[in-house]
Design an enzyme around this catalytic site. Structure first.
Site, PDB file in Angstrom:
ATOM      1  CG  ASP A  28      -1.954   0.919   1.605  1.00 35.71           C
ATOM      2  OD1 ASP A  28      -2.296   1.605  -0.460  1.00 35.71           O
ATOM      3  OD2 ASP A  28      -2.277   1.381   2.290  1.00 35.71           O
ATOM      4  CG  ASP A  56      -7.344   0.946   3.622  1.00 38.76           C
ATOM      5  OD1 ASP A  56      -6.360   0.638   3.646  1.00 38.76           O
ATOM      6  OD2 ASP A  56      -7.712   1.622   3.004  1.00 38.76           O
TER       7      ASP A  56
END
Length: 428
Positions: A199, A349
């Site tokens: 990420d 997330d």
């Protein structure tokens, strides 16, 4: 503390409410995953076919294996998963670049239906078995079908209430996170760390797939075709306007025959400068445009030449709502990247935050509390960085690293300390 009524409202005036509106759904998602893991892990029923398949695909090394064998196997599995995610994300960027938006939305809708119908149905069956709830197969199938169809419609139809949309996004995150907790322990922790690093690279590196996707979406002023949770934006104060974080690019002239709305990329940047738009106004590149983006139109702007004659140039630009300067009107800063000024957080997330606390719940609730506080602290730090840097930032690295660190410290140090205090009657 008293506040000067004449002072201009800043970002910090609404930052707390912005954070709460994104922390609340994240906390709800983690709580539901912990409850599912705690309930179904203690169930004495036989494992489901899906959990058996996951256990077969990611077979955990035997307890007699060395730590190096466990670590190498977990790293290999997590690297294969991250490589697959990277390839799929680049494919998503490529399809979005060629404007295959309808195909991408259809694929996302089908994926959401599969998650709600199959993964959700499996979880509901486990809960029905665990609690011995009487229900027949026909009623169960009809309820599951309605649940899945309404979920897909609420996520991908703009006319649905935002509360239903947000609720189904949280449910999708809970279902996916629960099945990730069935992975072996070493594989789970290796996957969390590698996904946090991925990420970080995918959002911040110049050629990162997520960065390319976000920049492409902003340049076209289009929504990203993905499952993204958007919190309700904080309502501005009376007489205040919300400014957005979009950079303005140079507007090129057009021949007028091209009617493609995305042929001219533009972004808006927050600035304290404002200007009025009229029929005859000069185009100053040092000023910034603010206002609410409305449907596209053509602006004919007259520019005075140095020789005294005027020339008319036709620009392709979004229609900007005319807003006049007034003494009672103030601008406040928006924390989000969307046109509404709201915070947007990817559903991935939600999933990996919940996987971390779900894995901690398989060990002890003390580690759950520590991991939850670490994740929320990391999310708050990320939102503060988002407020100051005003660009898309990865939400996983800070929270995942703090969560893993607190899990290790709690399991190795705090648990031993608390047990010793309890056995010596120093703590009850």
């Amino acid at each position: 503390m008293a506040q000067d009524p004449d002072s201009t409202p800043s970002l910090l005036d609404s930052l707390g409410e912005e954070i709460i509106r994104i922390v609340a759904p994240v906390s709800a998602c983690m709580l539901l995953v912990v409850l599912l893991v705690s309930t179904l892990s203690s169930s004495s029923s036989s494992p489901s076919p899906l959990s058996s398949l996951i256990a077969t695909a990611y077979s955990d090394p035997s307890s007699s294996s060395s730590i190096w064998d466990k670590l190498s196997g977990a790293l290999l599995s997590s690297l294969v998963f991250v490589a697959s995610v990277t390839l799929i994300t680049f494919l998503l960027v490529l399809l979005f670049y060629f404007r295959c938006t309808r195909f991408l939305k259809s694929y996302m809708a089908f994926s959401s239906f599969v998650v709600l119908a199959f993964l959700g149905g499996e979880v509901i069956l486990l809960l029905v078995t665990h609690f011995d709830f009487p229900i027949d197969a026909i009623t169960f199938s009809l309820l599951l079908l309605n649940f899945s169809v309404v979920g897909v419609m609420s996520v991908f139809m703009a006319k649905m209430p935002i509360s239903i949309n947000q609720g189904y996004l949280v449910i999708i995150g809970v279902l996916v996170a629960y099945w990730f907790t069935l992975l072996p322990e070493w594989t789970t922790w290796a996957l969390l760390v590698t996904m946090a690093l991925y990420d970080l690279a995918a959002v911040l590196l110049p050629g990162g797939p997520l960065r390319l996707l976000v920049e492409l979406a902003i340049s076209r002023d289009e929504e990203i075709p993905a499952l993204v949770y958007e919190a309700r934006p904080v309502e501005p104060l009376p007489g205040a306007r919300r400014r957005l974080w979009r950079e303005r690019r140079d507007f090129g002239t057009n021949s007028g025959s091209n009617s493609n709305p995305s042929s001219l990329g533009y972004m808006f940047r927050q600035t304290d400068e404002r200007r009025d738009f009229g029929t005859n106004s000069s185009l100053n590149s040092n000023n910034s445009m603010t206002g609410e983006v409305l449907p596209e139109t053509r602006l004919v702007i007259s520019e005075q030449e140095s020789a005294g004659d005027s020339s008319v140039s036709e620009l392709r630009a979004p229609l900007l709502q005319t807003q006049l300067d007034s003494h009672g009107e103030q601008e406040i800063e928006g924390i989000g990247l969307g046109s509404s000024g709201a915070i947007k957080l990817g559903l991935g997330d939600f999933i990996f935050y919940s996987v971390l606390v779900g894995r901690a719940a398989l060990y002890d609730f003390m580690t759950v509390y520590a991991c939850y506080l670490a994740i929320i602290a990391g999310l708050g730090i990320t939102l503060l960085l988002l407020a100051f840097y005003r660009k898309a930032l990865p939400a996983l690295p800070v929270s995942i690293m703090l969560g893993v660190l607190f899990y290790l410290l709690t399991r190795v140090l705090l648990e031993v300390f608390v047990v010793q205090c309890s056995t010596n009657l120093l703590m009850f």
